[in-house]
Design an enzyme around this catalytic site. Sequence first.
Site, PDB file in Angstrom:
ATOM      1  N   HIS A  80      -0.300  -4.074   0.921  1.00 29.72           N
ATOM      2  CA  HIS A  80       0.082  -5.306   0.238  1.00 29.72           C
ATOM      3  C   HIS A  80       1.585  -5.532   0.378  1.00 29.72           C
ATOM      4  O   HIS A  80       2.386  -4.618   0.225  1.00 29.72           O
ATOM      5  CB  HIS A  80      -0.294  -5.183  -1.245  1.00 29.72           C
ATOM      6  CG  HIS A  80      -0.173  -6.438  -2.025  1.00 29.72           C
ATOM      7  ND1 HIS A  80      -1.158  -7.394  -2.049  1.00 29.72           N
ATOM      8  CD2 HIS A  80       0.821  -6.904  -2.827  1.00 29.72           C
ATOM      9  CE1 HIS A  80      -0.793  -8.384  -2.841  1.00 29.72           C
ATOM     10  NE2 HIS A  80       0.419  -8.117  -3.324  1.00 29.72           N
ATOM     11  N   ASP A 104      -4.957  -2.763   1.384  1.00 29.43           N
ATOM     12  CA  ASP A 104      -4.563  -3.475   0.171  1.00 29.43           C
ATOM     13  C   ASP A 104      -5.748  -3.499  -0.781  1.00 29.43           C
ATOM     14  O   ASP A 104      -6.874  -3.801  -0.358  1.00 29.43           O
ATOM     15  CB  ASP A 104      -4.151  -4.897   0.559  1.00 29.43           C
ATOM     16  CG  ASP A 104      -3.650  -5.735  -0.599  1.00 29.43           C
ATOM     17  OD1 ASP A 104      -3.694  -5.283  -1.749  1.00 29.43           O
ATOM     18  OD2 ASP A 104      -3.216  -6.877  -0.339  1.00 29.43           O
ATOM     19  N   SER A 158      -0.050 -13.446  -3.037  1.00 27.98           N
ATOM     20  CA  SER A 158      -0.589 -12.556  -4.060  1.00 27.98           C
ATOM     21  C   SER A 158      -0.963 -13.359  -5.305  1.00 27.98           C
ATOM     22  O   SER A 158      -1.819 -14.236  -5.242  1.00 27.98           O
ATOM     23  CB  SER A 158       0.421 -11.450  -4.358  1.00 27.98           C
ATOM     24  OG  SER A 158      -0.153 -10.426  -5.124  1.00 27.98           O
TER      25      SER A 158
END
Length: 337
Positions: A312, A282, A177
């Site tokens: 996610h 996501d 991320s």
Amino acid sequence: MITLKNAHLSEPDLAWLSVAEKHAPLDALSAEIYRLPLAEFRKVPYKPGPLPSNAPQPDKDLSIRSDTVTVRDGTTIGLRIYEPVTQANTKGNTRKLLFYNVHGGGWTVGTPETEEAQNRFVAARNGAVVVSVDYRLAPEFPFPTAIHDSMDGLQWCIEHADALGIDTDRIVLGGGSAGANIVAAMTLLLRDDAPLKGSFTVIGQLLNIPVTCHPSHFPSTKYELQSYKQNKDVPLVGADRMHIYWNNYIPAANAGNPLASPLLAPSLTNLPPALVQVAGMDPLRDEGLAYAGALQASGVSTTLKVYPGMPHAFYVYPDLAPSRQYFDTVVEWIASL
């Protein structure tokens, strides 16, 4: 005109639906907690996701310890170091691969234990030394502090290569991320500007569910960007939360900087081979797909793994089949290098 082709990836996976219907969200990742203002959100004790049932164990499979590094402004930050108990087959090389991890958390939360399961698997299965850096967080320490801290942590590893027992010509940078965003920025710096250039070799970059471009600067005439709309209110991390994270990290007007939005780099040539893992449900899906495509178009050896219908950070439910695939893919890709 961009043809929309990624919408089907937002359809929830059956494995995810089994979790969503039968289990309450994890305490630190529940939708209610993620809607809190930042000050309240940070009062909730941070808990990394649970470990898979087959996760390597300290003392049996690996050792875990802490160390510190003094970064360029004189601040001391932490490092979490994982070392394998047994040596993997290194074809006569007694030095180990270094996997340098930059954790996720929207540049705003998270610790070196955020990717604990991944770090343990890489140390034990790949026979690698894993170092996870505790970079300083936004908004108190906005862009580019996280990048500088992470670069300085990597330099510490190079300077302590003998003590760590690492091969400085076998380094893999990895992040999830926001951590993947930092790693992508690091590879650009190491290619072009870093004073350490030439003193070690990065043989791979692992970009898990990566942030690669601020949505206000996204080159939508070149790549599809509908995932912020299609996945606006999905579990774990939705579009609103990503906007908050971006606002904490860097003002939108400045977020076109390629070190904040690597997709906008003038060139992605001569970067290390990449593994890009993308979740279909996501908000970050389309920028992950775009970055993988841009790397491939620039001649960078790139492996893309997509998990349709998963949100996610879905791997915080570690015993789901897609989560097991996620961890296995990391280990297998590093071994392939």
